[in-house]
Design an enzyme around this catalytic site. Structure first.
Site, PDB file in Angstrom:
ATOM      1  N   ARG A 179      15.566 -14.937  23.413  1.00 61.49           N
ATOM      2  CA  ARG A 179      16.448 -15.793  22.645  1.00 61.49           C
ATOM      3  C   ARG A 179      15.859 -16.016  21.263  1.00 61.49           C
ATOM      4  O   ARG A 179      14.758 -16.514  21.127  1.00 61.49           O
ATOM      5  CB  ARG A 179      16.608 -17.130  23.377  1.00 61.49           C
ATOM      6  CG  ARG A 179      17.631 -18.038  22.737  1.00 61.49           C
ATOM      7  CD  ARG A 179      18.026 -19.155  23.659  1.00 61.49           C
ATOM      8  NE  ARG A 179      16.977 -20.122  23.901  1.00 61.49           N
ATOM      9  CZ  ARG A 179      17.201 -21.394  24.208  1.00 61.49           C
ATOM     10  NH1 ARG A 179      18.442 -21.824  24.315  1.00 61.49           N
ATOM     11  NH2 ARG A 179      16.218 -22.209  24.418  1.00 61.49           N
ATOM     12  N   THR A 182      18.865 -18.570  15.875  1.00 70.27           N
ATOM     13  CA  THR A 182      20.318 -18.426  16.071  1.00 70.27           C
ATOM     14  C   THR A 182      20.737 -18.761  17.498  1.00 70.27           C
ATOM     15  O   THR A 182      21.923 -18.931  17.776  1.00 70.27           O
ATOM     16  CB  THR A 182      20.744 -16.966  15.800  1.00 70.27           C
ATOM     17  OG1 THR A 182      20.077 -16.125  16.764  1.00 70.27           O
ATOM     18  CG2 THR A 182      20.356 -16.518  14.399  1.00 70.27           C
ATOM     19  N   ASP A 217      11.091 -25.589  29.514  1.00 71.51           N
ATOM     20  CA  ASP A 217      11.171 -24.122  29.414  1.00 71.51           C
ATOM     21  C   ASP A 217      10.713 -23.515  30.737  1.00 71.51           C
ATOM     22  O   ASP A 217       9.538 -23.604  31.101  1.00 71.51           O
ATOM     23  CB  ASP A 217      10.279 -23.628  28.269  1.00 71.51           C
ATOM     24  CG  ASP A 217      10.498 -22.140  28.021  1.00 71.51           C
ATOM     25  OD1 ASP A 217      10.926 -21.788  26.919  1.00 71.51           O
ATOM     26  OD2 ASP A 217      10.252 -21.336  28.951  1.00 71.51           O
ATOM     27  N   ASP A 220       7.857 -20.880  30.515  1.00 70.71           N
ATOM     28  CA  ASP A 220       6.555 -21.499  30.236  1.00 70.71           C
ATOM     29  C   ASP A 220       6.024 -22.234  31.460  1.00 70.71           C
ATOM     30  O   ASP A 220       4.832 -22.178  31.765  1.00 70.71           O
ATOM     31  CB  ASP A 220       6.669 -22.488  29.069  1.00 70.71           C
ATOM     32  CG  ASP A 220       6.704 -21.779  27.723  1.00 70.71           C
ATOM     33  OD1 ASP A 220       6.323 -20.587  27.673  1.00 70.71           O
ATOM     34  OD2 ASP A 220       7.121 -22.405  26.742  1.00 70.71           O
TER      35      ASP A 220
HETATM   36  N1  URA Z   1      15.796 -21.980  28.805  1.00 74.56           N
HETATM   37  C1  URA Z   1      14.884 -22.757  29.433  1.00 74.56           C
HETATM   38  O1  URA Z   1      13.876 -22.276  29.938  1.00 74.56           O
HETATM   39  N2  URA Z   1      15.128 -24.075  29.486  1.00 74.56           N
HETATM   40  C2  URA Z   1      16.224 -24.653  28.955  1.00 74.56           C
HETATM   41  O2  URA Z   1      16.379 -25.872  29.082  1.00 74.56           O
HETATM   42  C3  URA Z   1      17.147 -23.817  28.299  1.00 74.56           C
HETATM   43  C4  URA Z   1      16.916 -22.480  28.232  1.00 74.56           C
END
Ligand code: URA
Length: 209
Positions: free
Chosen positions: A104, A108, A200, A203
């Site tokens: 991602r 953007t 995330d 992560d």
């Molecule tokens: N990707 C993630 O890992 N967490 C989110 O909250 C949104 C996209």
């Protein structure tokens, strides 16, 4: 199967709450994701085609149910999809596996493709695309676009958490693709994170932050 299925099973909801907590360690997060993915896999494979096989039990013969058709294809949307994939493969060890690499662009929020490798004869298989977080829906829609271009037409999307924005985007672009999730959260924040969410997912499962 309905377009959006929320798996409300108590075990799924309990494990999800533990995963959301910010102090949950990487090791525990990863283990919970493995466990929850198996419970979600149970739901998303509910409509796998069946046939019967003639077998002999120690007492008599019978026509017993078995899975029919080609092996299903699990498609991990990298990198966080791998966290769901591992547990699902324990439940469905003969599944074929593919990978779609999308990252991602943080400016953007649009997906950028860097890898695509999927099993042959995708059009003859049930295809389950997996990604823990359905946020904006941009990556998910792009991944499903690629899978359809590769011949897939019986596709399901499995995630851990969904945002209303992502569900709406998927619904609009791919109304034929049922979504299975453990929860539908409130909204996305200005950075595209699901709220309340769990942060995330990549992560947290790989300990990269
Ligand atoms: N990707 C993630 O890992 N967490 C989110 O909250 C949104 C996209």
């Amino acid at each position: 199967m309905q377009h959006l299925t929320i798996v409300e099973h108590p075990l799924v909801q309990h494990k999800l709450t533990l995963m959301r907590e910010k102090h949950t360690s990487t090791a525990v997060f990863r283990q919970l994701l493995r466990e929850i993915s198996q419970l979600l896999a149970y739901e998303v494979t509910r409509e796998l085609p069946m046939t019967t096989k003639h077998i002999e039990t120690p007492l008599r013969s019978m026509d017993a149910p078995v899975l029919a058709g080609r092996k299903l294809a699990l498609i991990s949307i990298l990198r966080a999809g791998n966290g769901l994939l591992d547990g699902m493969l324990e439940l469905i060890p003969s599944a074929r596996v593919g990978f779609v690499g999308l990252y991602r662009d943080e400016a953007t929020l649009k997906p950028v493709q860097y890898y695509f490798k999927v099993p042959e004869e995708l059009g003859e298989r049930m295809v389950i695309a997996v990604d823990p977080m359905l946020a904006t829906g941009n990556s998910s829609v792009a991944a499903i676009d690629l899978l359809k271009e590769a011949g897939a037409h019986d596709i399901r999307f499995l995630c851990l958490l969904a945002a209303p924005e992502g569900v709406a985007r998927m619904n609009e672009a791919h109304p034929d693709v049922p979504i299975v999730t453990a929860a539908l959260d409130s909204h996305l924040n200005e950075k595209g994170y699901i709220v309340p969410g769990l942060g995330d997912a990549g992560d947290r499962m790989f300990g990269t932050k």
